[in-house]
Enzyme design. Structure first.
Site, mmCIF file in Angstrom:
data_model
loop_
_atom_site.group_PDB
_atom_site.id
_atom_site.type_symbol
_atom_site.label_atom_id
_atom_site.label_comp_id
_atom_site.label_asym_id
_atom_site.label_seq_id
_atom_site.Cartn_x
_atom_site.Cartn_y
_atom_site.Cartn_z
ATOM 1 C CE1 TYR A 134 48.610 15.918 55.929
ATOM 2 C CE2 TYR A 134 48.303 13.599 56.463
ATOM 3 C CZ TYR A 134 49.025 14.772 56.594
ATOM 4 O OH TYR A 134 50.141 14.812 57.388
ATOM 5 C CB CYS B 280 47.966 9.902 45.718
ATOM 6 S SG CYS B 280 46.699 10.562 46.790
ATOM 7 C CE LYS C 41 42.930 9.988 43.257
ATOM 8 N NZ LYS C 41 43.510 11.285 43.451
HETATM 9 N N1 LIG Z 1 46.321 12.772 51.076
HETATM 10 C C1 LIG Z 1 46.164 13.058 49.810
HETATM 11 O O1 LIG Z 1 46.892 13.877 49.247
HETATM 12 C C2 LIG Z 1 45.053 12.443 48.984
HETATM 13 C C3 LIG Z 1 44.715 13.035 47.743
HETATM 14 C C4 LIG Z 1 43.673 12.479 47.000
HETATM 15 C C5 LIG Z 1 43.022 11.345 47.489
HETATM 16 N N2 LIG Z 1 43.390 10.796 48.681
HETATM 17 C C6 LIG Z 1 42.657 9.615 49.158
HETATM 18 O O2 LIG Z 1 41.774 10.034 50.194
HETATM 19 C C7 LIG Z 1 41.611 8.982 51.146
HETATM 20 C C8 LIG Z 1 41.932 9.498 52.547
HETATM 21 O O3 LIG Z 1 43.304 9.848 52.575
HETATM 22 P P1 LIG Z 1 43.889 10.797 53.696
HETATM 23 O O4 LIG Z 1 45.244 11.196 53.224
HETATM 24 O O5 LIG Z 1 42.900 11.862 54.057
HETATM 25 O O6 LIG Z 1 43.998 9.763 54.915
HETATM 26 P P2 LIG Z 1 44.344 10.102 56.452
HETATM 27 O O7 LIG Z 1 45.015 8.906 56.980
HETATM 28 O O8 LIG Z 1 45.015 11.438 56.530
HETATM 29 O O9 LIG Z 1 42.919 10.274 57.140
HETATM 30 C C9 LIG Z 1 42.002 9.256 57.282
HETATM 31 C C10 LIG Z 1 41.225 9.447 58.577
HETATM 32 O O10 LIG Z 1 40.190 8.479 58.627
HETATM 33 C C11 LIG Z 1 40.016 8.067 59.975
HETATM 34 N N3 LIG Z 1 39.296 6.803 59.945
HETATM 35 C C12 LIG Z 1 39.669 5.620 59.433
HETATM 36 N N4 LIG Z 1 38.689 4.716 59.522
HETATM 37 C C13 LIG Z 1 37.648 5.339 60.118
HETATM 38 C C14 LIG Z 1 36.342 4.930 60.466
HETATM 39 N N5 LIG Z 1 35.886 3.702 60.234
HETATM 40 N N6 LIG Z 1 35.539 5.838 61.068
HETATM 41 C C15 LIG Z 1 35.972 7.093 61.321
HETATM 42 N N7 LIG Z 1 37.193 7.535 60.998
HETATM 43 C C16 LIG Z 1 38.017 6.666 60.394
HETATM 44 C C17 LIG Z 1 41.431 8.008 60.529
HETATM 45 O O11 LIG Z 1 41.433 8.103 61.930
HETATM 46 C C18 LIG Z 1 42.060 9.240 59.843
HETATM 47 O O12 LIG Z 1 41.981 10.397 60.649
HETATM 48 C C19 LIG Z 1 42.523 7.843 50.697
HETATM 49 O O13 LIG Z 1 41.776 6.937 49.930
HETATM 50 C C20 LIG Z 1 43.529 8.547 49.806
HETATM 51 O O14 LIG Z 1 44.069 7.698 48.830
HETATM 52 C C21 LIG Z 1 44.374 11.326 49.447
#
Ligand SMILES: NC(=O)c1ccc[n+]([C@@H]2O[C@H](COP(=O)([O-])OP(=O)(O)OC[C@H]3O[C@@H](n4cnc5c(N)ncnc54)[C@H](O)[C@@H]3O)[C@@H](O)[C@H]2O)c1
Length: 407
Positions: free
Chosen positions: A10, A256, A202
């Site tokens: 995401y 989050c 954050k």
């Molecule tokens: N989703 C939100 O609304 C949001 C908003 C702000 C911050 N965040 C933060 O952003 C970060 C990511 O969240 P997200 O929602 O995008 O997570 P997500 O689960 O949607 O995506 C993470 C991706 O990382 C990949 N991944 C994991 N380990 C890996 C590795 N070693 N090598 C390659 N790929 C790898 C997974 O396959 C997955 O596709 C988190 O720390 C979250 O707290 C999320």
């Protein structure tokens, strides 16, 4: 400058696409082969306003996706950071795994930016030692920075371009270098500070929202007990120039707000009673909704729980993300108390995530007497007429039909 975004979920995917659309040379890496294959076929992997158009633009500019880590000048790590349900501390294993992979391919002098949300001190405690274990000297062979993401699902594309952001770095030069990369697309203010301050700011932002929502939820419970209208009370209170109470609801989900405050509780257990209680109040809301359903069934002489339908599985409106959602939390309680699953429908969730899930709104409505609005998707806002004749529990305060029950 070649940028490699690690983790295409995401956060990572829109970030990679946005940078590419603004002429940065970007490769996105994810170890999920199916996800990368979908992206390589020209399709996006989740529903988000403006994401498809952004992808088209990024493709024209040559964005690439792969499962192999590549050599780049700057890496952006956007992998999950869950918390350990027992200790409440951050589970930094995904970040560490990604960082170690980067050290196997990065050139000398590369910059590693952690975008994932991390608890204050995570980079010092876990990331630096992991890099040093791989034989790197930080500040010489590899530089590190932290640029946490603030965007909100549902408005990600706009917010990526317009939100202000913070960059934490060990020294001003690296901070400014990272700022230049983010400035390629971000029109908001970019503050450069140290890493610990960036980490903490954050987590503090999301904790603030969690506490404010918990206050609204506690007010909802008080008002329910003595039959007061919590929405009207909050509306009037918010007319005070220095009061801004958020809205009550069926609980808090997502990756989050329902997660990050636990990082502080896990690391500072003796100092976080307010934060902990706010989390517990918000976590109690699905059960509170269940109590409301129980009371309504009793009042209406309905004893067949399979005549109750939950509208919405996602954790917020108009997104397809179901992680930690109040509906899923509620269903866990139902399984404990009633054993019989309620009917479920969500227009944003095509995939089958639950046994009693419907994929057609009319069929869903025909199969239930009580509709519990758990999520305020645009679809239901625009089809309130279909609900007439149903018994409605509206946990989002969007339905104004006569006789509707509220939290
Ligand atoms: N989703 C939100 O609304 C949001 C908003 C702000 C911050 N965040 C933060 O952003 C970060 C990511 O969240 P997200 O929602 O995008 O997570 P997500 O689960 O949607 O995506 C993470 C991706 O990382 C990949 N991944 C994991 N380990 C890996 C590795 N070693 N090598 C390659 N790929 C790898 C997974 O396959 C997955 O596709 C988190 O720390 C979250 O707290 C999320």
């Amino acid at each position: 400058m070649k940028v490699c975004v690690v983790g295409l979920g995401y956060i990572g995917l829109p970030t990679a696409l946005m940078m590419a659309a603004y002429d940065v040379c970007v490769t996105g890496v994810d170890y999920n082969k199916q996800l990368v294959s979908t992206l390589q076929q020209g399709k996006t992997t989740f529903e988000e306003d403006g994401l498809d158009a952004l992808y088209t633009k990024a493709r024209e500019k040559g964005v690439e996706f792969t499962t192999e880590y590549i050599s780049a000048d700057l890496y952006i790590i956007a992998v999950p950071t869950p918390y350990d349900k027992f200790s409440k501390k951050i589970d930094s294993s995904y970040v560490i795994g990604a960082v170690k992979n980067v050290t196997q391919v990065c050139p000398k002098g590369a910059v590693l930016v952690i975008e994932s949300t991390v608890s204050p001190g995570t980079i010092d405690r876990y990331v630096r030692p992991a890099i040093e274990e791989c034989g790197f000297t930080i500040g010489e062979d590899l530089h590190i920075a932290h640029a946490p993401e603030r965007i909100i699902p549902g408005n990600m594309v706009y917010e990526l371009e317009n939100n202000s952001r913070v960059i934490g770095a060990d020294d001003e030069e690296i901070g400014q270098k990272v700022k230049t990369v983010y400035s390629s697309f971000c029109k908001g203010d970019i503050v450069v500070t140290d890493i610990r301050t960036a980490e903490m700011s954050k987590v503090v932002e999301n904790t603030f929202r969690d506490i404010n929502i918990a206050y609204a939820n506690e007010l909802a419970k008080i008002c329910r007990q003595d039959n007061m209208n919590v929405y009207e009370i909050i509306r009037i209170a918010n007319m005070h120039p220095r009061v801004n109470i958020l809205q009550p609801g069926p609980g808090v989900g997502g990756h989050c707000i329902s997660v990050d405050p636990w990082f502080l509780v896990g690391d500072y257990p003796g100092l976080t009673s307010l934060i902990r209680h706010a989390r517990l109040i918000n976590d109690s809301m699905p059960e509170f909704v269940l109590g409301r359903v129980h009371d309504i069934m009793k009042e209406r002489n309905i004893d067949d729980v399979s005549r109750v339908g939950l509208y919405g599985i996602t954790y917020k409106e108009d997104v397809d993300d179901t992680r930690e959602s109040p509906t899923l939390q509620l269903l866990e309680k139902v399984a404990l108390h009633l054993g019989s699953p309620l009917k479920i429908y969500d227009p944003m969730v095509d995939r089958d995530v639950l046994p009693e899930q419907y994929h057609d709104f009319d069929e869903f409505l025909n199969s239930v007497d009580i509709v519990v609005i758990m999520v305020a998707h645009s679809q239901i806002r625009n089809s309130m007429n279909k609900l007439s004749g149903k018994i409605i529990l509206d946990t989002r305060n969007i339905c104004h039909l006569p006789g509707v029950y509220k939290l």
